[in-house]
Design an enzyme around this catalytic site. Structure first.
Site, PDB file in Angstrom:
ATOM      1  N   LYS A 175       4.285  -1.450   9.334  1.00  0.00           N
ATOM      2  CA  LYS A 175       2.899  -1.530   8.858  1.00  0.00           C
ATOM      3  C   LYS A 175       2.930  -1.733   7.346  1.00  0.00           C
ATOM      4  O   LYS A 175       3.188  -0.801   6.579  1.00  0.00           O
ATOM      5  CB  LYS A 175       2.119  -0.250   9.167  1.00  0.00           C
ATOM      6  N   GLU A 250      10.320   7.571   0.408  1.00  0.00           N
ATOM      7  CA  GLU A 250      10.530   7.082  -0.966  1.00  0.00           C
ATOM      8  C   GLU A 250       9.200   7.239  -1.683  1.00  0.00           C
ATOM      9  O   GLU A 250       8.272   6.452  -1.450  1.00  0.00           O
ATOM     10  CB  GLU A 250      10.932   5.604  -0.951  1.00  0.00           C
ATOM     11  N   CYS A 284       7.637   2.236  -9.135  1.00  0.00           N
ATOM     12  CA  CYS A 284       7.923   3.658  -8.928  1.00  0.00           C
ATOM     13  C   CYS A 284       8.895   4.185  -9.977  1.00  0.00           C
ATOM     14  O   CYS A 284       8.824   5.336 -10.384  1.00  0.00           O
ATOM     15  CB  CYS A 284       8.465   3.882  -7.529  1.00  0.00           C
ATOM     16  N   GLU A 385       1.957  10.698 -12.200  1.00  0.00           N
ATOM     17  CA  GLU A 385       2.277   9.270 -12.166  1.00  0.00           C
ATOM     18  C   GLU A 385       0.970   8.475 -12.316  1.00  0.00           C
ATOM     19  O   GLU A 385       0.070   8.583 -11.493  1.00  0.00           O
ATOM     20  CB  GLU A 385       2.924   8.947 -10.810  1.00  0.00           C
TER      21      GLU A 385
HETATM   22  P1  NAD Z   1       0.047   4.945  -0.608  1.00  0.00           P
HETATM   23  O1  NAD Z   1       0.736   6.235  -0.303  1.00  0.00           O
HETATM   24  O2  NAD Z   1      -1.414   4.964  -0.859  1.00  0.00           O
HETATM   25  O3  NAD Z   1       0.240   3.915   0.609  1.00  0.00           O
HETATM   26  C1  NAD Z   1       1.512   3.515   1.050  1.00  0.00           C
HETATM   27  C2  NAD Z   1       1.419   3.100   2.507  1.00  0.00           C
HETATM   28  O4  NAD Z   1       1.061   4.235   3.286  1.00  0.00           O
HETATM   29  C3  NAD Z   1       0.364   2.020   2.783  1.00  0.00           C
HETATM   30  O5  NAD Z   1       0.861   1.130   3.759  1.00  0.00           O
HETATM   31  C4  NAD Z   1      -0.789   2.839   3.351  1.00  0.00           C
HETATM   32  O6  NAD Z   1      -1.637   2.099   4.203  1.00  0.00           O
HETATM   33  C5  NAD Z   1      -0.040   3.911   4.129  1.00  0.00           C
HETATM   34  N1  NAD Z   1      -0.809   5.136   4.393  1.00  0.00           N
HETATM   35  C6  NAD Z   1      -1.868   5.638   3.718  1.00  0.00           C
HETATM   36  N2  NAD Z   1      -2.310   6.775   4.303  1.00  0.00           N
HETATM   37  C7  NAD Z   1      -1.485   7.003   5.359  1.00  0.00           C
HETATM   38  C8  NAD Z   1      -1.418   8.031   6.338  1.00  0.00           C
HETATM   39  N3  NAD Z   1      -2.278   9.051   6.370  1.00  0.00           N
HETATM   40  N4  NAD Z   1      -0.437   7.963   7.275  1.00  0.00           N
HETATM   41  C9  NAD Z   1       0.459   6.948   7.265  1.00  0.00           C
HETATM   42  N5  NAD Z   1       0.428   5.941   6.375  1.00  0.00           N
HETATM   43  C10 NAD Z   1      -0.527   5.964   5.423  1.00  0.00           C
HETATM   44  O7  NAD Z   1       0.862   4.281  -1.789  1.00  0.00           O
HETATM   45  P2  NAD Z   1       0.530   2.924  -2.553  1.00  0.00           P
HETATM   46  O8  NAD Z   1      -0.635   3.180  -3.437  1.00  0.00           O
HETATM   47  O9  NAD Z   1       0.492   1.804  -1.579  1.00  0.00           O
HETATM   48  O10 NAD Z   1       1.878   2.750  -3.408  1.00  0.00           O
HETATM   49  C11 NAD Z   1       2.075   3.352  -4.638  1.00  0.00           C
HETATM   50  C12 NAD Z   1       3.009   4.541  -4.513  1.00  0.00           C
HETATM   51  O11 NAD Z   1       4.227   4.125  -3.916  1.00  0.00           O
HETATM   52  C13 NAD Z   1       3.383   5.104  -5.872  1.00  0.00           C
HETATM   53  O12 NAD Z   1       3.327   6.506  -5.831  1.00  0.00           O
HETATM   54  C14 NAD Z   1       4.820   4.631  -6.064  1.00  0.00           C
HETATM   55  O13 NAD Z   1       5.590   5.418  -6.924  1.00  0.00           O
HETATM   56  C15 NAD Z   1       5.322   4.668  -4.651  1.00  0.00           C
HETATM   57  N6  NAD Z   1       6.513   3.812  -4.518  1.00  0.00           N
HETATM   58  C16 NAD Z   1       7.726   4.417  -4.416  1.00  0.00           C
HETATM   59  C17 NAD Z   1       8.892   3.633  -4.326  1.00  0.00           C
HETATM   60  C18 NAD Z   1      10.258   4.266  -4.232  1.00  0.00           C
HETATM   61  O14 NAD Z   1      11.226   3.530  -4.031  1.00  0.00           O
HETATM   62  N7  NAD Z   1      10.395   5.565  -4.359  1.00  0.00           N
HETATM   63  C19 NAD Z   1       8.782   2.245  -4.339  1.00  0.00           C
HETATM   64  C20 NAD Z   1       7.520   1.665  -4.441  1.00  0.00           C
HETATM   65  C21 NAD Z   1       6.385   2.472  -4.522  1.00  0.00           C
END
Ligand code: NAD
Length: 490
Positions: A175, A250, A284, A385
């Site tokens: 997804k 992650e 990130c 962050e």
């Molecule tokens: P997010 O947590 O809002 O969403 C990430 C994914 O999770 C999306 O596909 C979203 O639809 C899904 N999601 C949302 N609610 C959910 C739920 N209740 N159950 C299951 N899935 C759900 O994050 P974002 O805003 O898309 O991305 C930014 C974040 O990602 C930042 O905190 C960044 O640091 C982190 N990030 C981490 C890494 C790493 O390697 N550690 C890499 C890239 C991004």
């Protein structure tokens, strides 16, 4: 306009509800694509397919060498369609074409790396304490994997999950982020062309609260690999507890970049800027928390500010653009509130701190590259962050203080140390509680090196051999070659 469906059981299909979602270009808010929008019903259908493909299909027992060939072919196709993929990524995320092209090279490299690892672990024979027996350890696929990705590096993050899961013989449901699904859709077209069998890799498009939540809670999913924010990660951990799924998380980072006075000044300034403003700071591992030794603090801030003021904002498709927009209006508002809050806490704006005024940027979600000085470790703007083009600068006067400040965080994703003193660098990195630490560098990653976080930055590792192991279960097989009665109960 691009119209796209999702991929379940080897077929391109609409969601059962026939709902759609418009995908917006963050540079000008134009609708660039309309994609099908699923809910829990479609997620359950895809899980059923992936479960069947794992329990009754041939992929899990296909020789690993052959699985490696298929994954290598995916890398070939990504290279063939690199320009189209890069354009889709830039349209969808706003990042520059140069960044997107670099991403595509990295993504092909990830598929290739895992393809060549596919048949390298044939298990091991271990010493048995019993005569006439053989004891061996093998790695098997975990089963049905749910893979949930974020919007900042849509296809890169997907590749870190798809390639090892396929190579290890799992079946999967991906997804992607609902706001940036376009390159993930395209790569599923390429995986079909490469010969991934029907039902093995399924793509469900939809929101996190519906599709993502269903993947996380469903008993037929054996593993969830998630990249995204901490709060979502916590929800997924709870949902996954029902059937004790394996978890790879992650999560976010607020990454310290320590600059000692003896570092090469110009290089440290240049790289401190690069460490944050790629993709408008939506990384990130961005080095958003600069810790600079007191004796060079003022000169460092001045030099950094002078350079940052010249960063050229614009369309990712203009060759001279260095930084694109933020991903969405909602995210822009979040970054604005984050900076306003920092100012209220006492931070000083050295540059930025607002939206640009250029008329041609007004329809995009642009925010000026921002440096906040006079920051202290107790401020929210230092601890949280922001995920935007915002640097906070703190001062330190001793090595011990630098390490204390660097570790004063719930995050532990990455960090950097700049110094000419090799012993000091090694002392620092030994104490820094982060999954990746760079000495005289920042943000470099590659497929061979494991990636992941200490503390609340996550659980498990992607990339490297560790990234493949996440997708395997370890099985010990004991074979008694001369079974005899034990007669214990006589
Ligand atoms: P997010 O947590 O809002 O969403 C990430 C994914 O999770 C999306 O596909 C979203 O639809 C899904 N999601 C949302 N609610 C959910 C739920 N209740 N159950 C299951 N899935 C759900 O994050 P974002 O805003 O898309 O991305 C930014 C974040 O990602 C930042 O905190 C960044 O640091 C982190 N990030 C981490 C890494 C790493 O390697 N550690 C890499 C890239 C991004």
């Amino acid at each position: 306009m691009i119209i796209k469906q999702q991929f379940i059981d080897g077929k391109w299909v609409n969601s059962k509800s026939n709902e759609t979602r418009d995908i917006i270009n963050p540079f000008n808010q134009e609708v660039i694509a309309r994609v099908t929008e699923s809910d829990e019903t479609d997620a359950r259908a895809a899980i059923k397919v992936a479960r069947y493909a794992f329990d009754h299909g041939e992929w899990p027992t296909t020789p690993a060498t052959e699985r490696g060939h298929v994954v290598n072919k995916i890398a070939d196709l990504i290279e063939r369609d690199k320009e189209e993929l890069a354009e889709l990524e830039s349209l969808d995320t706003g990042k520059t074409m140069e960044e997107s092209r670099g991403d595509m090279d990295d993504i092909a490299g990830v598929f290739r790396y895992y393809a060549q690892l596919a048949d390298k672990d044939g298990g091991e024979i271990i010493d048995s304490p019993v005569a006439n027996s053989v004891s061996k350890v093998v790695r098997e696929p975990v089963g049905v994997c749910g893979q949930i990705t974020p919007w900042n590096y849509p296809l890169l993050q997907a590749s870190w999950k798809l390639a090892p899961a396929l190579v290890a013989g799992n079946t999967l449901i991906m997804k992607p982020s609902e706001i940036t699904p376009l390159t993930s859709i395209k790569v599923f077209e390429l995986m079909e062309e490469a010969g991934v069998p029907a039902g093995v890799a399924n793509l469900v498009l939809g929101a996190g609260g519906t599709v993502g939540a269903e993947l996380s809670v469903h008993d037929d999913v054996d593993l969830i690999s998630f990249t995204g924010g901490i709060q979502t990660g916590k929800k997924i951990m709870q949902a996954a507890s029902g059937n004790v799924k394996k978890l790879a998380l992650e999560l976010g980072g607020k990454n310290p970049n320590i600059i000692f006075a003896d570092a090469d000044f110009d290089t440290a300034v240049d790289q401190a800027m690069n460490a944050v403003f790629f993709h408008a700071g939506q990384i990130c591992s961005a080095g958003t928390r600069i810790l600079v030794e007191e004796s060079i603090h003022d000169a460092f801030v001045k030099s950094l500010t002078d350079k940052v003021k010249n960063i050229k904002l614009g369309s990712g498709f203009d060759e001279d653009t260095q930084m694109g927009p933020l991903i969405s209006e909602q995210h822009l508002n979040k970054v604005m509130r984050y900076v306003e809050n920092g100012i209220k806490e006492g931070a000083t704006v050295a540059t930025g701190g607002k939206r640009p005024t250029d008329p041609e940027l007004q329809n995009g979600f642009f925010y000026l590259p921002t440096i906040l000085t006079n920051c202290t470790t107790d401020m929210d703007v230092v601890q949280n962050e922001g995920f935007g083009p915002v640097i906070t600068v703190e001062k330190f006067s001793t090595e011990a203080e630098a390490i204390k400040l660097a570790n004063d965080s719930i995050y532990g994703l990455s960090g950097g140390v700049w110094t000419a003193d090799i012993a000091k660098a090694e002392r620092c990195v030994a104490k820094m509680r982060m999954g990746t630490v760079w000495i005289n560098d920042f943000n470099l990653y590659f497929p061979h090196a494991p990636w992941g976080g200490f503390k609340q930055s996550g659980i498990g590792r992607e990339l490297g051999k560790a990234g493949l192991e996440e997708y395997t279960e370890t099985k010990h097989i004991f074979h008694n070659l001369k079974p005899e009665p034990i007669n214990w109960f006589q």
